[in-house]
Design a protein around this motif. Structure first.
Motif, PDB file in Angstrom:
ATOM      1  N   ALA A  93      39.847  38.026  29.345  1.00 18.89           N
ATOM      2  CA  ALA A  93      39.530  38.954  28.260  1.00 18.89           C
ATOM      3  C   ALA A  93      38.899  40.227  28.804  1.00 18.89           C
ATOM      4  CB  ALA A  93      38.588  38.277  27.266  1.00 18.89           C
ATOM      5  N   ILE A  94      38.003  40.054  29.801  1.00 16.32           N
ATOM      6  CA  ILE A  94      37.369  41.242  30.396  1.00 16.32           C
ATOM      7  C   ILE A  94      38.430  42.099  31.078  1.00 16.32           C
ATOM      8  CG2 ILE A  94      35.812  41.993  32.239  1.00 16.32           C
ATOM      9  CD1 ILE A  94      33.973  39.718  31.435  1.00 16.32           C
ATOM     10  N   ALA A  95      39.354  41.429  31.784  1.00 16.80           N
ATOM     11  CA  ALA A  95      40.411  42.181  32.472  1.00 16.80           C
ATOM     12  C   ALA A  95      41.248  42.964  31.466  1.00 16.80           C
ATOM     13  CB  ALA A  95      41.287  41.214  33.266  1.00 16.80           C
ATOM     14  N   LYS A  96      41.518  42.340  30.330  1.00 17.48           N
ATOM     15  CA  LYS A  96      42.301  43.018  29.301  1.00 17.48           C
ATOM     16  C   LYS A  96      41.538  44.250  28.792  1.00 17.48           C
ATOM     17  CE  LYS A  96      44.420  41.936  24.907  1.00 17.48           C
ATOM     18  NZ  LYS A  96      44.211  41.031  23.770  1.00 17.48           N
ATOM     19  N   GLY A  97      40.252  44.042  28.540  1.00 21.66           N
ATOM     20  CA  GLY A  97      39.433  45.157  28.070  1.00 21.66           C
ATOM     21  C   GLY A  97      39.389  46.283  29.075  1.00 21.66           C
ATOM     22  N   MET A  98      39.275  45.913  30.366  1.00 21.31           N
ATOM     23  CA  MET A  98      39.248  46.944  31.408  1.00 21.31           C
ATOM     24  C   MET A  98      40.555  47.717  31.413  1.00 21.31           C
ATOM     25  SD  MET A  98      36.410  46.201  33.583  1.00 21.31           S
ATOM     26  CE  MET A  98      36.957  46.505  35.215  1.00 21.31           C
ATOM     27  N   GLY A  99      41.656  46.999  31.154  1.00 18.44           N
ATOM     28  CA  GLY A  99      42.954  47.674  31.085  1.00 18.44           C
ATOM     29  C   GLY A  99      42.973  48.692  29.958  1.00 18.44           C
ATOM     30  N   ILE A 100      42.410  48.298  28.850  1.00 21.59           N
ATOM     31  CA  ILE A 100      42.401  49.215  27.695  1.00 21.59           C
ATOM     32  C   ILE A 100      41.583  50.459  28.017  1.00 21.59           C
ATOM     33  CG2 ILE A 100      41.571  49.489  25.333  1.00 21.59           C
ATOM     34  CD1 ILE A 100      42.301  46.512  24.918  1.00 21.59           C
ATOM     35  N   THR A 101      40.388  50.261  28.578  1.00 20.91           N
ATOM     36  CA  THR A 101      39.558  51.438  28.865  1.00 20.91           C
ATOM     37  C   THR A 101      40.210  52.303  29.940  1.00 20.91           C
ATOM     38  OG1 THR A 101      38.239  49.994  30.253  1.00 20.91           O
ATOM     39  CG2 THR A 101      37.312  50.604  28.159  1.00 20.91           C
ATOM     40  N   PHE A 102      40.898  51.658  30.892  1.00 16.25           N
ATOM     41  CA  PHE A 102      41.523  52.449  31.962  1.00 16.25           C
ATOM     42  C   PHE A 102      42.612  53.345  31.389  1.00 16.25           C
ATOM     43  CE2 PHE A 102      44.084  53.217  35.775  1.00 16.25           C
ATOM     44  CZ  PHE A 102      43.066  53.616  36.631  1.00 16.25           C
ATOM     45  N   LYS A 103      43.348  52.820  30.424  1.00 13.87           N
ATOM     46  CA  LYS A 103      44.414  53.620  29.814  1.00 13.87           C
ATOM     47  C   LYS A 103      43.840  54.863  29.130  1.00 13.87           C
ATOM     48  CE  LYS A 103      47.563  50.030  28.599  1.00 13.87           C
ATOM     49  NZ  LYS A 103      47.593  49.165  27.413  1.00 13.87           N
ATOM     50  N   HIS A 104      42.634  54.699  28.600  1.00  9.92           N
ATOM     51  CA  HIS A 104      42.035  55.820  27.881  1.00  9.92           C
ATOM     52  C   HIS A 104      41.710  56.994  28.794  1.00  9.92           C
ATOM     53  CE1 HIS A 104      41.396  54.845  23.649  1.00  9.92           C
ATOM     54  NE2 HIS A 104      41.618  53.626  24.058  1.00  9.92           N
TER      55      HIS A 104
END
Lengths: 347, 168
Positions: free
Chosen positions: B26-37
């Motif tokens: 879940a953390i990895a997914k969240g990091m992916g989302i913030t990275f896209k931003h």
């Protein structure tokens, strides 16, 4: 030139190197504050500082100037000596750990071989642990000397957090030491230069070390010592002006040094793939190696920031549960497996 | 129960699986989302250089209008003050004297017309209430001020310049 049988060039060389490392870590920490704000802004779809200088590059200077000119308050009922000692220890400890990190291989200038490491002691990792544990005093004394119950509570929390996470960190490193068989950071790097990086052999160990490094640096999601919403700001509640600046700055230096440590121990330090088949002069190779290490460090610093702006802060009981019930058992299992493999390979 | 919109989602209250309890995916997914931003278009408007376009229905600072001949339209009827829910408008009426026909449109005019911008909620009711088309809400903000009395806007602040005088 030998006078009184002291190698003056050696002392000069070390003084220069110490100054260079110190300046480097201060500048990197300074620009980490800028980077932090930029990364935060980018992640939140903002532009970030862009008024002071091009891209806001003069922002750290402006921030520093502001901190220096702010009114400095020492609370009447505080212990003056300890109050000043707290941030000094935090800053000193943060700067001291950089001494044993090998910043590069050797340079040869005018027939002298200069090692780009301030002190290649054979107990490098132990030294770091020793110094790190002094870091708790900076926080503890700061919270105590303020004579403020909120600060004291926050510093007690900070101290127990740091102690809780130092245990799995140490256990994770023991697994690494079983593999490398040395405590000298220089040798660990040299082993990785001719072999694969340690992270390949110790992925779990690296993960534990990474999490603990976050906790040791008081970075989000483990930045509980300075929880504004529960504790009015944290252990540095009573601090103002540059003394507060020192506490905050020490956090960034810690981040830089722990990034350097992780890069050195798990990601090959100044070694990079294909280093020895490039066929360039050794001096150039050393500089390239230093750049490789620097890039690795910057990537880690970015990672620190990236996590900070993604993962929300833990609750304190969750933090403790993670430390004692998850991280320590994981580190122990990692140690057991590593030990078994090392034993198996020997026979 | 019938859903009000088609956007409602049922809440999943099943206990977490082992993978979910580890939090790392879940953390990895969240990091992916913030990275896209990081690469997304920034919403920042660099204010003094760029200004955001107001929407056509924006209600900003008030103006008191004049007619084509440059006469004040306001007759101090007080309907705007009555309509004002925040009671921000006060006025004093006066009678037009002979020789002032070029200044005021009707026999009665506002000698004093004040809007307290600290009370005003920019609802636009004054604009709607005005029978003489005298008060309008423009597309500007109330500028900041150091004193409370600076926010009480009198006639000199509200009246638009005389079109005849500015053309001369």
């Amino acid at each position: 030139m030998t006078l009184l049988s002291i190698d003056w060039f050696f002392i000069l060389e070390k003084i220069l190197l110490i100054s260079a490392v110190l300046v480097l870590s201060l500048v990197v920490a300074m620009y980490s504050t800028w980077g932090e704000r930029k990364v935060a802004a980018w992640i939140q779809d903002r532009l970030g500082p862009n008024r002071a200088g091009p891209m806001g590059l003069l922002q750290p200077l402006a921030d520093g100037g502001k901190l220096f000119f702010k009114e400095e308050i020492i609370p009447t009922n505080s212990n003056r000596f300890l109050f000043i000692l707290g941030p000094s220890i935090a800053m000193l400890v943060a700067c001291m750990t950089s001494a044993v990190i090998p910043w590069g291989d050797t340079l040869t200038i005018a027939g002298r071989t200069i090692s780009l490491q301030v002190a290649d002691v054979n107990i490098g990792i132990l030294f770091i642990f020793g110094v790190l544990s002094v870091g708790v005093y900076g926080i503890m004394i700061g919270g105590w000397a303020s004579n403020n119950k909120y600060s004291l509570l926050a510093s007690v929390r900070a101290a127990s957090q740091i102690i809780s996470y130092e245990l799995p960190m140490g256990l994770a490193l023991i697994a690494l030491l079983m593999l490398t068989g040395t405590l000298s950071l220089k040798e660990i790097v040299e082993q990785q230069r001719h072999d694969l990086w340690n992270v390949v052999y110790q992925p779990l160990g690296f993960f534990i070390f990474l999490v603990c490094a976050f906790a040791e640096c008081n970075r989000a999601p483990f930045d509980l010592p300075e929880a504004e919403n529960e504790l009015n700001g944290g252990y540095h509640l009573e601090y103002s002006s540059m003394k507060l600046g020192f506490y905050l700055f020490a956090e960034y230096i810690n981040m830089f040094v722990s990034s350097a440590l992780m890069a050195t121990m798990y990601f090959g330090g100044y070694a990079f793939p294909g280093m020895d088949s490039l066929g360039v002069s050794p001096n150039l190779l050393t500089i390239l190696g230093f750049l490789a290490l620097f890039i690795k460090i910057l990537v880690f610093i970015f990672f620190f920031m990236w996590v900070r702006w993604t993962v929300p802060r833990f609750r304190y009981d969750q933090l403790m549960r993670l430390g004692w019930k998850v991280m320590i058992p994981l580190a122990l299992v990692n140690m057991l497996i590593t030990g078994a493999i090392v034993l198996f390979r020997q026979h | 129960m019938q859903a009000l919109t088609n956007r409602s989602k049922p809440v999943d209250r099943s206990p977490l699986t082992f993978l979910e309890k580890m939090y790392v995916p879940a953390i990895a997914k969240g990091m992916g989302i913030t990275f896209k931003h990081i690469f997304k278009r920034k919403a920042t408007v660099s204010f003094p250089e760029q200004r955001r376009q107001f929407s056509p229905v924006f209600r900003g600072l008030h103006i008191l209008n004049r007619d084509e001949e440059g006469r004040e339209r306001c007759t101090a009827c007080g309907l705007c003050a009555v309509a004002c829910p925040a009671e921000a408008i006060t006025m004093e009426a006066a009678e037009r004297k002979p020789g002032e026909e070029h200044l005021y449109r009707e026999e009665k005019y506002a000698a004093r017309y004040e809007i307290n911008m600290l009370r005003c909620i920019f609802c636009g009711f004054c604009e709607e209430a005005c029978p003489k088309d005298a008060i309008y809400l423009s597309e500007t903000f109330a500028p900041s001020n150091y004193q409370r009395k600076g926010f009480i806007y009198g006639k000199p602040d509200l009246l638009i310049p005389d079109p005849k005088q500015s053309s001369k």
